[in-house]
Design a protein around this motif. Structure first.
Motif, PDB file in Angstrom:
ATOM      1  N   LEU A 180       0.700  -1.306  -0.095  1.00  0.00           N
ATOM      2  CA  LEU A 180      -0.109  -0.096  -0.163  1.00  0.00           C
ATOM      3  C   LEU A 180       0.809   1.154  -0.064  1.00  0.00           C
ATOM      4  O   LEU A 180       0.673   2.138  -0.580  1.00  0.00           O
ATOM      5  CB  LEU A 180      -0.923   0.217   1.217  1.00  0.00           C
ATOM      6  CG  LEU A 180      -2.050  -0.970   1.082  1.00  0.00           C
ATOM      7  CD1 LEU A 180      -2.655  -1.006   2.690  1.00  0.00           C
ATOM      8  CD2 LEU A 180      -3.048  -0.603   0.072  1.00  0.00           C
ATOM      9  N   GLU A 181       2.006   1.172   0.623  1.00  0.00           N
ATOM     10  CA  GLU A 181       3.013   2.073   0.942  1.00  0.00           C
ATOM     11  C   GLU A 181       3.751   2.628  -0.744  1.00  0.00           C
ATOM     12  O   GLU A 181       3.578   3.783  -1.008  1.00  0.00           O
ATOM     13  CB  GLU A 181       4.024   2.156   1.818  1.00  0.00           C
ATOM     14  CG  GLU A 181       4.990   3.442   1.905  1.00  0.00           C
ATOM     15  CD  GLU A 181       5.855   3.158   3.053  1.00  0.00           C
ATOM     16  OE1 GLU A 181       7.127   3.722   3.227  1.00  0.00           O
ATOM     17  OE2 GLU A 181       5.856   1.951   4.224  1.00  0.00           O
ATOM     18  N   GLU A 184       0.766   4.135  -3.064  1.00  0.00           N
ATOM     19  CA  GLU A 184       0.590   5.408  -2.961  1.00  0.00           C
ATOM     20  C   GLU A 184       1.985   6.516  -3.453  1.00  0.00           C
ATOM     21  O   GLU A 184       1.643   7.452  -3.985  1.00  0.00           O
ATOM     22  CB  GLU A 184       0.654   5.897  -1.297  1.00  0.00           C
ATOM     23  CG  GLU A 184      -0.789   5.192  -0.828  1.00  0.00           C
ATOM     24  CD  GLU A 184      -2.179   5.828  -1.495  1.00  0.00           C
ATOM     25  OE1 GLU A 184      -1.992   6.976  -1.929  1.00  0.00           O
ATOM     26  OE2 GLU A 184      -3.086   4.971  -1.510  1.00  0.00           O
ATOM     27  N   GLU A 185       3.006   5.683  -3.279  1.00  0.00           N
ATOM     28  CA  GLU A 185       4.176   6.571  -3.918  1.00  0.00           C
ATOM     29  C   GLU A 185       4.154   6.451  -5.373  1.00  0.00           C
ATOM     30  O   GLU A 185       4.225   7.533  -6.039  1.00  0.00           O
ATOM     31  CB  GLU A 185       5.546   5.824  -3.489  1.00  0.00           C
ATOM     32  CG  GLU A 185       6.634   6.311  -4.098  1.00  0.00           C
ATOM     33  CD  GLU A 185       7.867   5.491  -3.928  1.00  0.00           C
ATOM     34  OE1 GLU A 185       9.098   5.712  -4.911  1.00  0.00           O
ATOM     35  OE2 GLU A 185       8.044   4.767  -2.879  1.00  0.00           O
ATOM     36  N   LYS A 187       1.395   6.185  -7.250  1.00  0.00           N
ATOM     37  CA  LYS A 187       0.134   6.573  -7.701  1.00  0.00           C
ATOM     38  C   LYS A 187       0.410   8.295  -7.700  1.00  0.00           C
ATOM     39  O   LYS A 187       0.028   8.967  -8.550  1.00  0.00           O
ATOM     40  CB  LYS A 187      -0.832   6.482  -6.503  1.00  0.00           C
ATOM     41  CG  LYS A 187      -2.553   7.420  -6.837  1.00  0.00           C
ATOM     42  CD  LYS A 187      -3.398   6.870  -5.596  1.00  0.00           C
ATOM     43  CE  LYS A 187      -4.553   7.534  -5.985  1.00  0.00           C
ATOM     44  NZ  LYS A 187      -5.706   7.306  -5.119  1.00  0.00           N
ATOM     45  N   SER A 188       1.148   8.835  -6.847  1.00  0.00           N
ATOM     46  CA  SER A 188       1.768  10.190  -6.745  1.00  0.00           C
ATOM     47  C   SER A 188       2.386  10.336  -7.934  1.00  0.00           C
ATOM     48  O   SER A 188       2.291  11.476  -8.654  1.00  0.00           O
ATOM     49  CB  SER A 188       2.275  10.423  -5.433  1.00  0.00           C
ATOM     50  OG  SER A 188       2.764  11.624  -5.509  1.00  0.00           O
ATOM     51  N   ASN A 191       0.247  10.299 -11.060  1.00  0.00           N
ATOM     52  CA  ASN A 191      -0.813  11.680 -11.186  1.00  0.00           C
ATOM     53  C   ASN A 191       0.108  12.941 -11.739  1.00  0.00           C
ATOM     54  O   ASN A 191      -0.434  13.932 -12.272  1.00  0.00           O
ATOM     55  CB  ASN A 191      -1.428  11.828  -9.756  1.00  0.00           C
ATOM     56  CG  ASN A 191      -2.363  10.874  -9.584  1.00  0.00           C
ATOM     57  OD1 ASN A 191      -3.000  10.378 -10.553  1.00  0.00           O
ATOM     58  ND2 ASN A 191      -2.851  10.702  -8.214  1.00  0.00           N
ATOM     59  N   THR A 225      -7.327   2.656  -9.816  1.00  0.00           N
ATOM     60  CA  THR A 225      -8.474   2.387  -8.846  1.00  0.00           C
ATOM     61  C   THR A 225      -8.838   0.995  -8.735  1.00  0.00           C
ATOM     62  O   THR A 225      -9.603   0.677  -7.592  1.00  0.00           O
ATOM     63  CB  THR A 225      -9.696   3.202  -9.348  1.00  0.00           C
ATOM     64  OG1 THR A 225     -10.385   2.531 -10.691  1.00  0.00           O
ATOM     65  CG2 THR A 225      -9.357   4.737  -9.651  1.00  0.00           C
ATOM     66  N   ASN A 228      -6.013  -2.374  -5.845  1.00  0.00           N
ATOM     67  CA  ASN A 228      -6.330  -2.588  -4.562  1.00  0.00           C
ATOM     68  C   ASN A 228      -7.355  -3.741  -4.440  1.00  0.00           C
ATOM     69  O   ASN A 228      -7.189  -4.892  -3.750  1.00  0.00           O
ATOM     70  CB  ASN A 228      -6.523  -1.506  -3.524  1.00  0.00           C
ATOM     71  CG  ASN A 228      -4.772  -0.711  -3.157  1.00  0.00           C
ATOM     72  OD1 ASN A 228      -3.893  -1.356  -3.371  1.00  0.00           O
ATOM     73  ND2 ASN A 228      -5.167   0.495  -2.893  1.00  0.00           N
TER      74      ASN A 228
END
Length: 301
Positions: A180-181, A184-185, A187-188, A191, A225, A228
Protein backbone atom coordinates in the motif's frame (compact mmCIF):
# COMPACT_ATOMS: atom_id res chain seq x y z
CA UNK A 1 69.62 -2.55 -62.54
CA UNK A 2 68.39 1.03 -62.23
CA UNK A 3 65.06 0.02 -63.79
CA UNK A 4 64.73 -2.81 -61.26
CA UNK A 5 65.47 -0.51 -58.31
CA UNK A 6 63.01 2.07 -59.62
CA UNK A 7 60.31 -0.59 -59.95
CA UNK A 8 61.08 -1.90 -56.46
CA UNK A 9 60.88 1.57 -54.94
CA UNK A 10 57.54 2.24 -56.66
CA UNK A 11 56.22 -1.11 -55.39
CA UNK A 12 57.35 -0.41 -51.84
CA UNK A 13 55.84 3.05 -51.95
CA UNK A 14 52.51 1.75 -53.21
CA UNK A 15 52.51 -1.07 -50.68
CA UNK A 16 53.16 1.37 -47.84
CA UNK A 17 50.45 3.79 -49.01
CA UNK A 18 47.95 0.95 -49.43
CA UNK A 19 48.72 -0.41 -45.98
CA UNK A 20 48.27 2.98 -44.36
CA UNK A 21 45.06 3.59 -46.31
CA UNK A 22 43.64 0.26 -45.23
CA UNK A 23 44.59 0.83 -41.64
CA UNK A 24 42.91 4.22 -41.32
CA UNK A 25 40.41 4.61 -38.52
CA UNK A 26 36.77 5.12 -39.44
CA UNK A 27 34.86 8.04 -37.96
CA UNK A 28 31.09 8.04 -37.54
CA UNK A 29 29.05 11.22 -37.24
CA UNK A 30 25.37 11.52 -36.32
CA UNK A 31 23.67 14.79 -37.20
CA UNK A 32 27.07 16.45 -37.42
CA UNK A 33 28.43 15.15 -34.11
CA UNK A 34 31.21 12.56 -33.92
CA UNK A 35 30.16 9.36 -32.15
CA UNK A 36 32.76 7.44 -30.18
CA UNK A 37 32.59 3.65 -30.21
CA UNK A 38 34.17 1.42 -27.57
CA UNK A 39 35.79 -0.68 -30.30
CA UNK A 40 36.75 0.47 -33.77
CA UNK A 41 34.45 -0.05 -36.77
CA UNK A 42 36.01 -1.67 -39.81
CA UNK A 43 35.32 -2.23 -43.49
CA UNK A 44 34.55 -5.61 -45.02
CA UNK A 45 33.48 -6.13 -48.63
CA UNK A 46 33.12 -2.34 -48.99
CA UNK A 47 30.69 -2.18 -46.08
CA UNK A 48 31.29 -0.61 -42.67
CA UNK A 49 30.59 -2.86 -39.70
CA UNK A 50 30.03 -1.34 -36.27
CA UNK A 51 29.78 -2.86 -32.78
CA UNK A 52 26.21 -3.66 -31.79
CA UNK A 53 26.47 -1.36 -28.76
CA UNK A 54 26.70 1.58 -31.17
CA UNK A 55 23.26 0.68 -32.54
CA UNK A 56 21.67 0.63 -29.10
CA UNK A 57 23.46 3.62 -27.55
CA UNK A 58 23.97 6.08 -30.41
CA UNK A 59 20.91 5.33 -32.53
CA UNK A 60 18.76 4.50 -29.49
CA UNK A 61 17.26 1.24 -30.76
CA UNK A 62 16.44 -1.78 -28.63
CA UNK A 63 18.89 -4.64 -29.19
CA UNK A 64 18.40 -8.26 -28.13
CA UNK A 65 20.90 -11.11 -28.42
CA UNK A 66 19.89 -14.77 -28.53
CA UNK A 67 22.93 -16.89 -27.74
CA UNK A 68 21.23 -20.18 -28.73
CA UNK A 69 20.32 -19.05 -32.25
CA UNK A 70 23.13 -16.47 -32.61
CA UNK A 71 20.47 -13.99 -33.63
CA UNK A 72 20.48 -10.21 -33.16
CA UNK A 73 17.13 -8.41 -33.02
CA UNK A 74 17.09 -4.63 -33.45
CA UNK A 75 13.83 -2.70 -33.09
CA UNK A 76 12.19 0.59 -32.33
CA UNK A 77 8.54 1.60 -32.06
CA UNK A 78 7.78 0.92 -35.72
CA UNK A 79 10.38 -1.48 -37.14
CA UNK A 80 12.07 -4.77 -36.26
CA UNK A 81 15.10 -6.35 -37.95
CA UNK A 82 16.47 -9.82 -37.20
CA UNK A 83 20.00 -10.75 -38.25
CA UNK A 84 21.83 -14.03 -37.75
CA UNK A 85 25.58 -14.18 -37.30
CA UNK A 86 27.43 -15.19 -40.51
CA UNK A 87 24.19 -15.22 -42.54
CA UNK A 88 23.20 -12.63 -45.14
CA UNK A 89 19.45 -13.25 -44.97
CA UNK A 90 17.65 -10.66 -42.83
CA UNK A 91 14.06 -10.79 -41.56
CA UNK A 92 12.21 -7.47 -41.43
CA UNK A 93 9.01 -7.07 -39.39
CA UNK A 94 8.69 -10.85 -38.99
CA UNK A 95 7.59 -11.57 -42.57
CA UNK A 96 9.90 -9.90 -45.12
CA UNK A 97 13.17 -11.69 -45.92
CA UNK A 98 15.89 -9.79 -47.78
CA UNK A 99 19.49 -10.68 -48.56
CA UNK A 100 22.15 -8.20 -47.52
CA UNK A 101 25.55 -8.10 -49.21
CA UNK A 102 27.46 -8.59 -45.94
CA UNK A 103 26.60 -10.70 -42.89
CA UNK A 104 26.94 -9.69 -39.24
CA UNK A 105 29.88 -11.37 -37.54
CA UNK A 106 31.69 -11.82 -34.26
CA UNK A 107 35.18 -10.34 -34.10
CA UNK A 108 37.30 -10.52 -30.94
CA UNK A 109 34.24 -11.69 -29.01
CA UNK A 110 32.23 -8.64 -30.10
CA UNK A 111 29.21 -8.62 -32.41
CA UNK A 112 29.51 -6.36 -35.47
CA UNK A 113 26.67 -5.45 -37.82
CA UNK A 114 26.50 -3.54 -41.15
CA UNK A 115 25.65 0.05 -40.27
CA UNK A 116 24.29 1.18 -43.66
CA UNK A 117 21.76 -1.64 -44.01
CA UNK A 118 20.40 -1.17 -40.51
CA UNK A 119 20.40 2.62 -40.53
CA UNK A 120 18.64 2.91 -43.88
CA UNK A 121 15.98 0.39 -42.89
CA UNK A 122 15.21 2.58 -39.88
CA UNK A 123 14.93 5.67 -42.03
CA UNK A 124 18.36 7.13 -41.23
CA UNK A 125 20.16 8.84 -44.12
CA UNK A 126 23.64 7.39 -44.71
CA UNK A 127 26.55 8.88 -46.66
CA UNK A 128 30.26 8.03 -46.95
CA UNK A 129 33.20 10.42 -47.16
CA UNK A 130 35.92 8.32 -48.85
CA UNK A 131 38.64 10.94 -48.46
CA UNK A 132 38.29 11.25 -44.71
CA UNK A 133 36.89 7.78 -43.95
CA UNK A 134 33.74 9.15 -42.35
CA UNK A 135 30.34 7.48 -42.15
CA UNK A 136 27.80 10.32 -42.12
CA UNK A 137 24.44 9.57 -40.49
CA UNK A 138 21.50 11.96 -40.49
CA UNK A 139 18.57 11.04 -38.27
CA UNK A 140 15.36 13.03 -38.14
CA UNK A 141 14.93 14.46 -34.67
CA UNK A 142 11.64 15.13 -32.90
CA UNK A 143 10.73 18.70 -32.12
CA UNK A 144 10.34 19.75 -28.48
CA UNK A 145 6.60 19.07 -28.29
CA UNK A 146 6.86 15.57 -29.77
CA UNK A 147 9.92 14.72 -27.65
CA UNK A 148 8.06 15.85 -24.52
CA UNK A 149 5.14 13.56 -25.38
CA UNK A 150 7.49 10.66 -25.99
CA UNK A 151 9.41 11.25 -22.74
CA UNK A 152 6.25 11.60 -20.63
CA UNK A 153 4.78 8.46 -22.19
CA UNK A 154 7.96 6.59 -21.29
CA UNK A 155 7.84 7.84 -17.69
CA UNK A 156 4.15 6.90 -17.44
CA UNK A 157 4.75 3.36 -18.72
CA UNK A 158 7.76 2.91 -16.44
CA UNK A 159 5.72 3.78 -13.32
CA UNK A 160 2.89 1.40 -14.26
CA UNK A 161 5.39 -1.35 -15.07
CA UNK A 162 6.91 -0.87 -11.61
CA UNK A 163 3.45 -1.16 -10.07
CA UNK A 164 2.81 -4.42 -11.92
CA UNK A 165 6.16 -5.69 -10.72
CA UNK A 166 5.27 -5.06 -7.07
CA UNK A 167 1.73 -6.39 -7.23
CA UNK A 168 2.37 -9.44 -9.41
CA UNK A 169 5.93 -10.78 -9.61
CA UNK A 170 7.15 -9.49 -6.24
CA UNK A 171 3.94 -9.40 -4.17
CA UNK A 172 5.02 -12.28 -1.93
CA UNK A 173 8.12 -10.33 -0.84
CA UNK A 174 6.14 -7.54 0.81
CA UNK A 175 3.51 -7.12 3.50
CA UNK A 176 0.16 -5.56 2.67
CA UNK A 177 1.21 -2.32 4.34
CA UNK A 178 4.42 -2.20 2.30
CA UNK A 179 2.45 -2.74 -0.91
CA UNK A 180 0.00 0.00 0.00
CA UNK A 181 2.87 2.37 0.77
CA UNK A 182 4.50 1.64 -2.58
CA UNK A 183 1.14 2.01 -4.30
CA UNK A 184 0.66 5.51 -2.88
CA UNK A 185 4.17 6.50 -3.94
CA UNK A 186 3.65 5.31 -7.53
CA UNK A 187 0.14 6.77 -7.63
CA UNK A 188 1.58 10.16 -6.72
CA UNK A 189 4.21 9.87 -9.46
CA UNK A 190 1.60 8.79 -12.04
CA UNK A 191 -0.70 11.68 -11.14
CA UNK A 192 2.20 14.09 -11.51
CA UNK A 193 2.97 12.74 -15.00
CA UNK A 194 -0.72 12.92 -15.98
CA UNK A 195 -0.88 16.56 -14.88
CA UNK A 196 2.15 17.39 -17.01
CA UNK A 197 0.61 15.66 -20.04
CA UNK A 198 -2.71 17.41 -19.62
CA UNK A 199 -1.02 20.79 -19.20
CA UNK A 200 0.74 20.43 -22.57
CA UNK A 201 -2.44 21.12 -24.51
CA UNK A 202 -3.09 19.88 -28.02
CA UNK A 203 -0.90 20.71 -31.03
CA UNK A 204 -2.31 20.82 -34.56
CA UNK A 205 0.56 18.81 -36.03
CA UNK A 206 0.31 16.10 -33.36
CA UNK A 207 -3.45 16.09 -32.84
CA UNK A 208 -3.86 12.30 -33.14
CA UNK A 209 -0.76 11.50 -31.09
CA UNK A 210 -1.90 13.71 -28.25
CA UNK A 211 -5.41 12.24 -28.39
CA UNK A 212 -4.00 8.72 -27.99
CA UNK A 213 -1.66 9.81 -25.20
CA UNK A 214 -4.57 11.42 -23.31
CA UNK A 215 -6.64 8.25 -23.77
CA UNK A 216 -3.70 6.22 -22.47
CA UNK A 217 -3.44 8.21 -19.26
CA UNK A 218 -7.22 8.00 -18.79
CA UNK A 219 -6.93 4.21 -18.90
CA UNK A 220 -3.97 4.34 -16.52
CA UNK A 221 -5.88 6.53 -14.10
CA UNK A 222 -8.75 4.02 -14.09
CA UNK A 223 -6.30 1.14 -13.58
CA UNK A 224 -4.97 2.79 -10.44
CA UNK A 225 -8.44 2.52 -8.88
CA UNK A 226 -8.61 -1.25 -9.52
CA UNK A 227 -5.29 -2.52 -8.14
CA UNK A 228 -6.15 -2.73 -4.47
CA UNK A 229 -9.61 -4.24 -5.01
CA UNK A 230 -8.27 -6.74 -7.53
CA UNK A 231 -5.17 -7.92 -5.72
CA UNK A 232 -5.48 -7.09 -2.04
CA UNK A 233 -9.21 -7.65 -1.65
CA UNK A 234 -9.24 -10.58 -4.10
CA UNK A 235 -12.18 -9.13 -6.03
CA UNK A 236 -12.43 -11.34 -9.13
CA UNK A 237 -14.55 -8.84 -11.05
CA UNK A 238 -12.03 -6.07 -10.41
CA UNK A 239 -9.18 -8.42 -11.35
CA UNK A 240 -10.79 -9.20 -14.72
CA UNK A 241 -11.42 -5.53 -15.35
CA UNK A 242 -7.81 -4.74 -14.48
CA UNK A 243 -6.55 -7.27 -17.02
CA UNK A 244 -8.87 -5.82 -19.68
CA UNK A 245 -7.58 -2.33 -18.90
CA UNK A 246 -3.95 -3.46 -19.17
CA UNK A 247 -4.67 -4.87 -22.63
CA UNK A 248 -6.40 -1.66 -23.72
CA UNK A 249 -3.53 0.42 -22.37
CA UNK A 250 -0.91 -1.59 -24.28
CA UNK A 251 -2.87 -1.15 -27.51
CA UNK A 252 -3.49 2.55 -26.91
CA UNK A 253 0.23 3.10 -26.29
CA UNK A 254 0.93 1.28 -29.55
CA UNK A 255 -1.48 3.64 -31.33
CA UNK A 256 0.26 6.62 -29.75
CA UNK A 257 3.70 5.46 -30.90
CA UNK A 258 2.51 4.81 -34.46
CA UNK A 259 0.70 8.14 -34.68
CA UNK A 260 3.72 10.01 -33.30
CA UNK A 261 5.99 8.33 -35.84
CA UNK A 262 3.66 9.29 -38.70
CA UNK A 263 2.84 12.84 -37.60
CA UNK A 264 6.47 13.70 -36.82
CA UNK A 265 7.15 12.98 -40.52
CA UNK A 266 4.19 15.06 -41.64
CA UNK A 267 2.16 11.98 -42.58
CA UNK A 268 -1.41 11.08 -41.75
CA UNK A 269 -1.85 8.33 -39.17
CA UNK A 270 -3.45 5.18 -40.60
CA UNK A 271 -5.01 2.80 -38.11
CA UNK A 272 -3.58 -0.72 -38.00
CA UNK A 273 -6.21 -3.24 -39.17
CA UNK A 274 -5.87 -5.46 -36.09
CA UNK A 275 -6.13 -2.49 -33.74
CA UNK A 276 -9.20 -1.36 -35.67
CA UNK A 277 -10.73 -4.83 -35.15
CA UNK A 278 -10.00 -4.57 -31.44
CA UNK A 279 -11.52 -1.10 -31.15
CA UNK A 280 -14.60 -2.07 -33.16
CA UNK A 281 -15.16 -5.21 -31.06
CA UNK A 282 -14.65 -3.30 -27.83
CA UNK A 283 -17.24 -0.72 -28.84
CA UNK A 284 -19.78 -3.46 -29.54
CA UNK A 285 -19.48 -5.84 -26.64
CA UNK A 286 -15.90 -5.99 -25.41
CA UNK A 287 -15.35 -9.37 -27.08
CA UNK A 288 -12.41 -10.13 -29.36
CA UNK A 289 -11.70 -12.78 -31.94
CA UNK A 290 -8.89 -15.07 -30.81
CA UNK A 291 -6.89 -14.33 -33.98
CA UNK A 292 -7.19 -10.59 -33.40
CA UNK A 293 -5.84 -10.96 -29.87
CA UNK A 294 -2.97 -13.10 -31.14
CA UNK A 295 -2.07 -10.61 -33.88
CA UNK A 296 -2.08 -7.73 -31.45
CA UNK A 297 -0.03 -9.51 -28.81
CA UNK A 298 2.60 -10.39 -31.39
CA UNK A 299 2.86 -6.76 -32.46
CA UNK A 300 3.07 -5.46 -28.90
CA UNK A 301 5.90 -7.76 -27.83
Amino acid sequence: MKKFLSTLLVFLFLFNVTSVYAARDITITLNGKEIQTDVKPYIKDDRTLVPIRFISEALNYDVEWDEATRKVTIKNDSKKIELTIDKKDVVIDDDIVVTNDVAPEITDSRTFVPVRFIAENFGVEVDWDPENYVVILKKEELDNYAQSMKDLSGEFQKELAQLRQYYFQDASKYSVNELLEKFEEIKSNVNGIINRIESMGTNEKYEKSYEFLKESVDIGRLMMTKYNDALLSADQGAAKELIDLQTKLAIKISEFKSALDSESKGLRYIENKDIKSFNDADKKDGLLQDQTIQNLLEQLQ
